[in-house]
Scaffold this active site. Structure first.
Site, PDB file in Angstrom:
ATOM      1  N   HIS A 182       0.715  -1.072   0.043  1.00 42.62           N
ATOM      2  CA  HIS A 182       0.067  -0.088   0.021  1.00 42.62           C
ATOM      3  C   HIS A 182       0.872   1.239  -0.037  1.00 42.62           C
ATOM      4  O   HIS A 182       0.733   2.065  -0.486  1.00 42.62           O
ATOM      5  CB  HIS A 182      -1.029   0.069   1.148  1.00 42.62           C
ATOM      6  N   GLU A 212       0.971   3.958  -2.700  1.00 42.25           N
ATOM      7  CA  GLU A 212       1.013   5.260  -2.037  1.00 42.25           C
ATOM      8  C   GLU A 212       2.262   5.948  -1.667  1.00 42.25           C
ATOM      9  O   GLU A 212       2.541   6.929  -0.948  1.00 42.25           O
ATOM     10  CB  GLU A 212      -0.049   5.590  -1.187  1.00 42.25           C
TER      11      GLU A 212
HETATM   12 CO    CO Z   1      -5.676   2.568   0.238  1.00 42.89          CO
END
Ligand code: CO
Length: 298
Positions: A182, A212
């Protein structure tokens, strides 16, 4: 006519057996708890809006139940957005605070909360803060411990790397595996780079990138090209293959990893299976739960 009692008796015995079977789980749970402290487990996942990923989280719950027979296991979703979204589809999930409030109201005095996160980032510190708040509450749960996420220490990272390598799709010359984490702005994001180094000790064609955080896909592309990679297996580095796996990893849009790899001349094959559905990796979360359970005793 003489046969009749002979037929009736076996039927009655079958019926009695069924009744006993139905009663057995209730008896077992009652016995295991007994008087004194009442213990339970709360698993906390981020949550998912995809039914098949939800089933994968439910399977982790079954695994925890099997590891701790007689201890009730509850499940909470920490993401409010996910909880609201699936509530619209009639699926109700508790937040960590709601689940802890339930357990307190039901008289549980000891609770082990196990995070199903990958890194000890924001979600994990929120879970810990919630657990601490409940611990401080008068007439609440006397003892709460929190089990750490998958990649929380150098030892965890070494064990996880070994378990992940053992569970990956076989890849030959010109092929690589790219794990999709993630990623976050939280300092715990560094765990992804540490995992990468641990994986490279055994296999130079297994890569880690995040949606991210860092490393990003752009950071691993040069190394993939340098190795002459023609095909990449895309594997979620998440507990379940949810929205990020289906959209950011394998989506049809131009900025998905599949599309970006294709633009770089690399073919890819998404694998829709989260780490939680790989028993050797899932067992590591169960081990962390075991550690947190031991902490309760201290
Ligand atoms: Co997310």
């Amino acid at each position: 006519m003489r046969q009749a009692p002979g037929h009736l008796l076996p039927r009655l015995m079958v019926l009695a057996g069924l009744l006993l079977l139905l009663a057995a789980p209730a008896l077992a749970a009652g016995e295991a708890q007994g008087p004194g402290p009442r213990r339970s487990i709360l698993l906390v996942a981020f949550g998912t809006s995809l039914p098949e990923a939800g089933s994968a989280i439910d399977a982790l719950k079954l695994q925890a139940e099997a590891a701790f027979p007689g201890v009730p296991v509850r499940l909470a979703y920490s993401s409010m957005i996910i909880r609201k979204k699936i509530a619209g589809e009639g699926i109700m999930k508790r937040s960590p605070a709601q689940a802890l409030a339930d357990l307190a109201a039901e008289g549980f005095t000891e609770v082990v909360v196990q995070s199903l996160q990958i890194i000890p980032g924001r979600e994990y510190s929120d879970i810990k803060a919630t657990a601490e708040a409940f611990q401080a509450m008068p007439k609440g749960i006397a003892h709460i411990t929190v089990g750490r996420p998958l990649l929380s220490s150098p030892e965890d990272i070494a064990r996880a790397a070994e378990a992940i390598l053992g569970a990956l799709p076989g890849h030959g010359k010109g092929e690589a595996v790219l794990l999709m984490g993630h990623g976050t702005a939280h300092p715990a994001n560094a765990a992804y780079a540490a995992l990468q180094l641990a994986l490279w000790k055994s296999d130079q064609s297994v890569f880690v990138a995040t949606v991210e955080g860092s490393p990003a896909l752009i950071d691993v592309l040069p190394a993939l090209k340098r190795q002459g990679t023609r095909k990449v297996f895309l594997v979620p580095l998440m507990s379940v293959a949810g929205e990020h796996a289906h959209h950011d990893m394998a989506g049809k849009q131009g900025d998905s990893w599949v599309s970006r790899l294709q633009a770089a001349g690399i073919q890819s094959e998404p694998v829709f299976k989260g780490l939680g559905s790989r028993p050797v990796v899932a067992e590591l979360w169960i081990d962390h739960l075991r550690d947190a359970m031991k902490e309760l005793g201290r």
